[in-house]
Each structure stands twice: as structure tokens, then as C-alpha cells.
Design an enzyme around this catalytic site. Structure first.
Site, short mmCIF file in Angstrom:
data_model
loop_
_atom_site.label_atom_id
_atom_site.label_comp_id
_atom_site.label_asym_id
_atom_site.label_seq_id
_atom_site.Cartn_x
_atom_site.Cartn_y
_atom_site.Cartn_z
CG LEU A 1 -1.76 -1.27 1.43
CD1 LEU A 1 -2.61 -1.13 2.69
CD2 LEU A 1 -2.63 -1.55 0.21
NE ARG B 1 1.90 12.45 9.15
CZ ARG B 1 1.78 11.31 9.84
NH1 ARG B 1 2.15 11.26 11.11
NH2 ARG B 1 1.30 10.24 9.26
CD GLN C 1 -6.58 4.24 -2.32
OE1 GLN C 1 -5.42 4.46 -1.96
NE2 GLN C 1 -7.53 3.88 -1.48
CB THR D 1 -5.38 0.44 4.93
OG1 THR D 1 -6.26 0.35 6.06
CG2 THR D 1 -4.28 1.43 5.25
N GLY E 1 -2.52 1.75 15.42
CA GLY E 1 -3.64 0.91 15.80
C GLY E 1 -3.21 0.01 16.94
CE LYS F 1 36.03 14.10 -19.14
NZ LYS F 1 35.44 14.89 -20.24
CG ASN G 1 39.52 17.75 -21.58
OD1 ASN G 1 39.69 18.86 -21.11
ND2 ASN G 1 38.54 16.95 -21.19
CB SER H 1 56.64 20.06 -13.07
OG SER H 1 57.00 18.96 -12.28
NE ARG I 1 61.91 25.04 -21.04
CZ ARG I 1 62.38 24.13 -20.19
NH1 ARG I 1 61.56 23.49 -19.38
NH2 ARG I 1 63.66 23.85 -20.16
C1 UD1 Z 1 -2.20 1.98 9.63
C2 UD1 Z 1 -3.10 1.01 10.39
C3 UD1 Z 1 -2.69 1.02 11.87
C4 UD1 Z 1 -1.23 0.65 12.00
C5 UD1 Z 1 -0.36 1.53 11.13
C6 UD1 Z 1 1.03 0.99 11.11
C7 UD1 Z 1 -5.25 1.06 9.24
C8 UD1 Z 1 -6.64 1.55 9.31
N1 UD1 Z 1 -4.47 1.42 10.26
O1 UD1 Z 1 -2.44 3.25 10.17
O2 UD1 Z 1 -3.47 0.11 12.59
O3 UD1 Z 1 -0.83 0.73 13.35
O4 UD1 Z 1 -0.84 1.57 9.77
O5 UD1 Z 1 1.92 1.89 10.50
O6 UD1 Z 1 -4.90 0.35 8.35
N2 UD1 Z 1 -2.75 3.85 2.04
C9 UD1 Z 1 -3.24 3.71 0.76
N3 UD1 Z 1 -4.48 4.14 0.48
C10 UD1 Z 1 -5.29 4.67 1.42
C11 UD1 Z 1 -4.80 4.80 2.72
C12 UD1 Z 1 -3.53 4.37 3.02
O7 UD1 Z 1 -2.53 3.22 -0.12
O8 UD1 Z 1 -6.41 5.02 1.07
C13 UD1 Z 1 -1.40 3.39 2.34
C14 UD1 Z 1 -0.49 4.51 2.79
O9 UD1 Z 1 0.20 5.06 1.69
C15 UD1 Z 1 0.45 3.79 3.74
C16 UD1 Z 1 -0.38 2.65 4.28
O10 UD1 Z 1 -1.47 2.48 3.40
O11 UD1 Z 1 1.57 3.26 3.07
C17 UD1 Z 1 -0.90 2.93 5.69
O12 UD1 Z 1 -1.67 4.10 5.64
P1 UD1 Z 1 -1.55 5.20 6.75
O13 UD1 Z 1 -2.46 6.31 6.45
O14 UD1 Z 1 -0.12 5.52 6.98
O15 UD1 Z 1 -2.15 4.38 7.98
P2 UD1 Z 1 -1.90 4.63 9.50
O16 UD1 Z 1 -2.80 5.69 9.97
O17 UD1 Z 1 -0.46 4.78 9.74
#
Ligand code: UD1
Ligand code: CA
Length: 475
Positions: free
Chosen positions: A9, A16, A76, A82, A142, A353, A388, A407, A442
Site C-alpha cells: 500500500l 508530513r 487508487q 487501507t 492501531g 575524468k 581536452n 611539471s 616553451r
Molecule cells: C495503519 C493502520 C494502523 C497501523 C499503522 C502501522 C489502518 C486503518 N491502520 O495506520 O493500525 O498501526 O498503519 O503503521 O490500516 N494507504 C493507501 N491508500 C489509502 C490509505 C492508506 O494506499 O487510502 C497506504 C499509505 O500510503 C500507507 C499505508 O497504506 O503506506 C498505511 O496508511 P496510513 O495512512 O499511513 O495508515 P496509519 O494511519 O499509519
């Protein structure tokens, strides 16, 4: 252990990071964050790997095509959580076998830990396995809610957690293994009635459990492995952790690292046994360093090859090849296409180089060597410039074996200096010098006797000249 599919994902915005570069493309230890994850995953040899991309899609897709051409991407468009991202990754596929789901921003995860997780899942006949960790600062993650018997009940997101749940220190790493068929059944049942209005992948755990699935929560020994990168402070933290891990591994394999905190070796570099790395050294990209070489202090090597016994100090080299027992530095700049043969020397304030330097040849001081081939046993005198560039085109210089370039020579390319030839110091060499000849280019010197006494009377120079014992200053 066989793994059918891996879903990574990586569609999040990475707000941030405050960056025009998508988060997963930021690099630590020579790989992008996503590159680390894909590298770890490749150790499992999955039949299919799918990366869910969103924010910065074009850049991320181009990067994947470059580093992992067999990996496919799924788009997406809008952040739906997620769970939504995983739905998209599974859409249109036939769910088979075992599936691993993880995030693209966890560069510390190792292939070993992932393999252990999948192995435990498969041999235990589980429906779902969650990788967890005891985290000293669980805020934001989580939380893992276990029943009285210790079994995993559900995962609660920080924003949905009550006071008691927030006190739990065991967190969800965001790494899961599923029975693909069961996951495909549960993923459609997700609802977004939560604090973030998203489909949470974490909710499939409770769904699968309620359907009688066998759920495992495996706590990882080293919680640093699951650390994610969300901002540049965490980027630097994970870089330092990876640096320490890489350096520990190198030291255990027989590499001396005098100051591990200032020594940065990319995970893509290869360092042999009995190499010594001195403080302030960076070894990057595809660099390889053979046994017995000493690198540093304060040296950067990018995509270089260093042969056994070479010594490179206080220098910067990129795409250069440094031969066995060669000596480079201090303060030497080797640019792409530099090839130093065995027992060569590139000394202080020398830039090179596209230059091939033959065995035993030396460029000891203050020179620029560009677009050149130098034979064996040749010495290039201090402050020699290979001229060069004519302002439009670059030209080649060819120098034979056992040549002595005086030299402060200017070698105006294209030019050839034959085997065994000499050039006079301070020459501007614009014509080929045949083998065995002395090239002189020279003006002839003349001395204007008595000039100082006549033109600079009363100066310290005139005084010194007048009292010089052996000079007849009056001519
Ligand atoms: C998620 C978990 C959390 C866990 C944490 C660990 C969920 C709901 N929560 O939270 O329990 O402790 O990761 O780091 O899953 N992403 C997508 N599409 C989306 C949303 C997210 O591709 O619509 C990807 C983000 O780019 C990222 C990953 O999923 O790589 C996790 O998403 P993020 O928003 O960082 O989740 P957390 O709030 O960190
Ligand atoms: Ca995260």
C-alpha cells in the site's frame, strides 16, 4: 512456504514529508523507502507483487519500472483507506493461496522477518496473521486488543480508541498475512463508520474472527523493524538505524569500521573482509571494495570498484575503478570513466575524468587528467593539465609507457606522446612527441643582468643582490 501475492500500500499523500517527491521515493541507505520494502519482499519470491499507487503516481510508477520491472501497480484515485486500497489491489484477480499485505513506507523490515511471518501463518493453518510490536510510544498506531485467553479480538485505531485501549502498548505494524480467499470474502464487508470515514483494512480481522477464522498476532522481537516513515525526522531516524544495522553486519563479517556513527554504507554496496573504513566515509550505490583496501578518512565512493589493497583517503570518487594497491588522495576527485590500474597513484589535488591510467603509472600532484589513456610506468609531473576541451569539442590524449611528462605541462589534445618520451617542464605541447623524444614547447630563457640594481634601487631585493657573494651584478 509459498506466497501467491504481495500487496504493497503506497497511495498515501505523505503530507508530513512536506515534499514534491512522493514519500515512498525518499531514500535511506541507498534505496527508496519503497525499494527497501520491495527488496525485502523479493526474498519471499511471490508469484505476484502489486503496489497500490496514488499520490505522485507517475513518479512512483516510473521508479517501480526501473527497480522492479516484474511488479504491477494499481491506481487508487482517492484516499479511501487501507481497506479500500486492498479492495482495489484484489479487484479482478482470482483469490488464491496466501497473500501478504504491507505498507510501502517501512524500510527497516527484513525479508527474514517476513518469511518467518508467512511460515508461521502457513504451518499454523491461520486465516489471518498480524505482525505486532511492543512499542514504547504507541500513540498514533492501531492497538492490538486481545481477549482474556490472549487471542486477538480486533484492532482499534488511535482515533477510535477509548482510554483503556489507548493504554495498550502492543501496536499493529500494518503487516498482515491472509488466506486470499477468506480475505476476498471479508474485504467487501468493510464499512466506513469510523472516526476517519475510511475503509480500514484492520477491520477485516474482527470480521474474519466472527466468521470463525483462526487469527494469529505475532509480536516481533525488534520493534525498530516495523517503524514507518511519515516525516523527515523519522526519515533520519530510520537512516541511522539502517546505518547501524549495516555497519554491525559488516563488522561481524570482518570489516574494520573505526567510527560506525560517521560511516555510511548503502545496503547496495559490497565490502569484503579485512577492509578498513576510516571515519567520515560514505560508500554508496553499487560500490564494491575488495579485501585489504583502506577507505577514508572523509571519503565518498559512489558506484566505484576498488580492488584489493587500495588506499583511498580524503577523496571523492564516482563511477571510477581503482586498481589493486593503488593509492588515491588526499584530496583527489575521480569522475566517471576513471580507470586506475594496479599500483597506480592519483595524488593530492588531482582530478580525473574518462582516463585510463596503466599499471604503475603516477599522477602525484595538482593535475587535471581528462579524456586520456596513459600507459604503464609513466609519470605525469606536478601541475600537468590535459587540455581536452577546445571550447566546443573534447579531444583525446594518448600517452605511452614509461613517459616522463615534465611539471607544469599543458598537453593540448588531441595529442600523442610516444613510449619512453619526455616533455620539458613548463611546456605547452601542441604537437605529437615521438617515442624516445624530448618535447620542448616553451620560450628560451634569457637573464637581464643587473636589472634589479638599476630598476629597483634601494629595495631589500637590491640590497640582497648587492651583497650576494658570487654574483657579478654589474655584469
Ligand atoms: C495503519 C493502520 C494502523 C497501523 C499503522 C502501522 C489502518 C486503518 N491502520 O495506520 O493500525 O498501526 O498503519 O503503521 O490500516 N494507504 C493507501 N491508500 C489509502 C490509505 C492508506 O494506499 O487510502 C497506504 C499509505 O500510503 C500507507 C499505508 O497504506 O503506506 C498505511 O496508511 P496510513 O495512512 O499511513 O495508515 P496509519 O494511519 O499509519
Ligand atoms: Ca503510516
Amino acid at each position: 512456504m509459498s506466497l501467491h501475492t504481495v500487496v504493497v500500500l503506497a497511495a498515501g499523500e505523505g503530507t508530513r514529508m512536506k515534499s514534491t517527491t512522493p514519500k515512498v521515493l525518499h531514500t535511506v541507505a541507498g534505496r527508496s523507502l519503497l525499494g527497501h520494502v520491495l527488496h525485502a519482499v523479493s526474498a519471499l519470491n511471490p508469484a505476484h507483487t502489486r503496489v497500490v499507487v496514488g499520490s505522485g503516481r507517475e513518479k512512483v510508477e516510473a521508479h517501480i519500472a526501473e527497480i522492479a520491472p516484474g511488479v504491477t501497480t494499481v491506481f487508487q484515485e482517492h484516499r479511501g483507506g487501507t481497506g479500500h486500497a486492498t479492495q482495489l489491489a484484489l479487484a479482478g484477480t482470482t483469490p488464491t493461496g496466501t497473500i501478504l499485505v504491507l505498507a510501502g513506507d517501512t524500510p527497516m523490515l527484513t525479508g527474514e522477518s517476513l518469511a518467518d511471518l508467512v511460515e508461521g501463518h502457513t504451518s499454523g493453518g491461520f486465516t489471518a496473521t498480524v505482525l505486532t510490536a511492543e512499542h514504547p510510544e504507541p500513540t498514533g498506531y492501531g492497538r492490538i486488543v486481545r481477549g482474556d485467553d490472549g487471542s486477538l479480538l480486533r484492532i482499534v485505531e488511535e482515533k477510535d480508541a477509548d482510554e483503556f485501549e489507548k493504554a495498550i502498548e502492543e501496536i499493529n505494524s500494518g503487516v498482515y498475512v491472509f488466506d486470499a480467499l477468506k480475505l476476498a470474502g471479508a474485504i467487501g464487508k468493510l464499512r466506513n463508520d469510523n472516526a476517519q470515514g475510511e475503509l480500514y483494512l484492520t477491520d477485516v480481522i474482527e470480521i474474519l474472527r466472527n466468521e470463525g477464522g483462526k487469527i494469529a498476532a505475532v509480536c516481533i522481537d525488534d520493534f525498530t523493524e516495523i517503524l514507518g516513515v511519515n516525516d523527515r525526522v523519522q526519515l533520519a531516524e530510520s537512516a541511522a538505524l539502517l546505518r547501524d544495522r549495516i555497519n554491525d553486519g559488516l563488522m561481524r563479517s570482518g570489516v574494520t569500521i573505526v567510527d560506525p556513527t560517521t560511516t555510511w554504507v548503502d545496503s547496495t554496496a559490497v565490502i569484503s573482509q579485512d577492509v578498513t573504513l576510516l571515519p567520515g566515509t560514505t560508500i554508496a550505490g553499487s560500490t564494491t571494495v575488495a579485501s585489504g583496501a583502506t577507505i577514508g578518512p572523509r571519503t565518498t565512493l559512489i558506484d566505484c570498484t576498488v580492488a584489493a589493497g587500495a588506499d583511498v583517503k580524503e577523496s571523492y570518487a564516482i563511477s571510477a575503478s581503482i586498481g589493486a594497491n593503488a593509492s588515491v588522495g588526499p584530496f583527489t576527485y575521480l569522475r566517471p570513466g576513471t580507470e586506475l590500474a594496479a599500483d597506480t597513484r592519483a595524488g593530492a589535488f588531482v582530478e580525473m575524468k574518462n582516463a585510463k591510467v596503466g599499471e604503475g603509472s603516477k599522477v602525484p600532484h595538482l593535475s587535471y587528467v581528462g579524456d586520456a589513456t596513459i600507459g604503464e610506468g609513466t609519470n605525469i609531473g606536478a601541475a600537468t593539465i590535459f587540455v581536452n576541451y577546445d571550447g566546443v569539442n573534447k579531444h583525446q590524449t594518448v600517452i605511452g609507457d614509461h613517459v616522463r611528462v615534465g611539471s607544469d605541462s599543458m598537453l593540448v589534445a588531441p595529442i600523442t606522446i610516444g613510449d619512453g618520451a619526455y616533455t620539458a617542464a613548463g611546456s605547452v605541447i601542441t604537437e605529437d612527441v615521438p617515442a624516445g623524444a624530448m618535447g620542448v614547447g616553451r620560450a628560451k630563457q634569457r637573464n637581464v643582468l643587473g636589472w634589479v640594481l638599476r630598476k629597483r634601487p634601494g629595495t631589500k631585493s637590491a640590497e640582497a643582490a648587492a651583497s650576494a657573494p658570487s654574483n657579478d651584478q654589474e655584469g
